[in-house]
Motif scaffolding. Sequence first.
Motif, PDB file in Angstrom:
ATOM      1  N   ASP A  56     -34.857   1.356 -24.146  1.00 30.10           N
ATOM      2  CA  ASP A  56     -35.723   1.157 -25.045  1.00 30.10           C
ATOM      3  C   ASP A  56     -36.988   0.934 -25.289  1.00 30.10           C
ATOM      4  O   ASP A  56     -37.956   0.442 -25.715  1.00 30.10           O
ATOM      5  CB  ASP A  56     -34.942   1.245 -26.607  1.00 30.10           C
ATOM      6  CG  ASP A  56     -34.346   0.155 -26.686  1.00 30.10           C
ATOM      7  OD1 ASP A  56     -34.869  -0.891 -25.519  1.00 30.10           O
ATOM      8  OD2 ASP A  56     -33.527  -0.880 -27.621  1.00 30.10           O
ATOM      9  N   ARG A  58     -37.492  -1.831 -25.103  1.00 28.02           N
ATOM     10  CA  ARG A  58     -38.016  -2.973 -26.028  1.00 28.02           C
ATOM     11  C   ARG A  58     -37.031  -4.846 -25.447  1.00 28.02           C
ATOM     12  O   ARG A  58     -37.870  -5.676 -26.111  1.00 28.02           O
ATOM     13  CB  ARG A  58     -37.396  -2.981 -27.683  1.00 28.02           C
ATOM     14  CG  ARG A  58     -37.217  -2.061 -28.133  1.00 28.02           C
ATOM     15  CD  ARG A  58     -36.321  -1.623 -29.767  1.00 28.02           C
ATOM     16  NE  ARG A  58     -37.323  -0.666 -30.816  1.00 28.02           N
ATOM     17  CZ  ARG A  58     -37.250  -1.146 -31.421  1.00 28.02           C
ATOM     18  NH1 ARG A  58     -36.065  -1.194 -32.206  1.00 28.02           N
ATOM     19  NH2 ARG A  58     -37.846   0.530 -32.353  1.00 28.02           N
ATOM     20  N   ARG A  59     -36.609  -4.634 -24.127  1.00 24.63           N
ATOM     21  CA  ARG A  59     -36.168  -5.565 -23.769  1.00 24.63           C
ATOM     22  C   ARG A  59     -36.639  -5.685 -22.678  1.00 24.63           C
ATOM     23  O   ARG A  59     -36.694  -4.490 -21.982  1.00 24.63           O
ATOM     24  CB  ARG A  59     -34.972  -5.899 -24.184  1.00 24.63           C
ATOM     25  CG  ARG A  59     -33.662  -5.069 -23.800  1.00 24.63           C
ATOM     26  CD  ARG A  59     -32.494  -4.809 -24.969  1.00 24.63           C
ATOM     27  NE  ARG A  59     -31.727  -4.670 -25.011  1.00 24.63           N
ATOM     28  CZ  ARG A  59     -30.618  -3.899 -24.123  1.00 24.63           C
ATOM     29  NH1 ARG A  59     -30.644  -4.408 -23.316  1.00 24.63           N
ATOM     30  NH2 ARG A  59     -29.919  -3.331 -24.964  1.00 24.63           N
TER      31      ARG A  59
END
Length: 195
Positions: A56, A58-59
């Motif tokens: 995603d 995000r990390r």
Amino acid sequence: MSIRHAVRTLVLAALLGGLPAGATTMLRADLPQMAQASDAVVQGVVRRVQSRWSGDNRRIVTDVEIEVTESLKGTSGGTVLVTQPGGRVGDIGQVVSGLATFSEGEEVVVFLEKKGASAFQLAGMAQGKYQVQRSDSKTGAMAVPAPTGDAVLIDPQTRQETESNAKPVTLAQLKSTIRAALQAQQVAPAKKGTK
């Protein structure tokens, strides 16, 4: 209570204010408990360490590919992929306290929990890694537990902060302890069935 469940419970408690905020908190696990609760325990050599963005974006996660030289529990031969949060991609880094670090060429014994169809994560976070250090001395190879860093360890009985009880041992002693724990685990259900 499984190690996974216990760690999740403690993280939830920390989020709710029961433990110091900002610190990774985990139950201290002894070696027999780690062996019994893990899905796999392998000795091997780290062949690849690579950080990447998660699906995603995000990390950051880090993939550690370990070539298995001996399977003590679970998986057999080949390689295993250990994925854990944190790492560095370009100029952006993410650090997660309480996780072990790996380097290419390093020999390790790792305690693993299944994470998806083909990947694993360390059982007990950094507690799930021992580095194998070989020397020319007569003591043979040593198995040195990974440091837990600034993570807070909680005694599973008293629920109080404690220190790690993991100590360097010979590789032969580590394997013997793991095998004894697994044998005891197999004997325990057999005894329950005879009552």
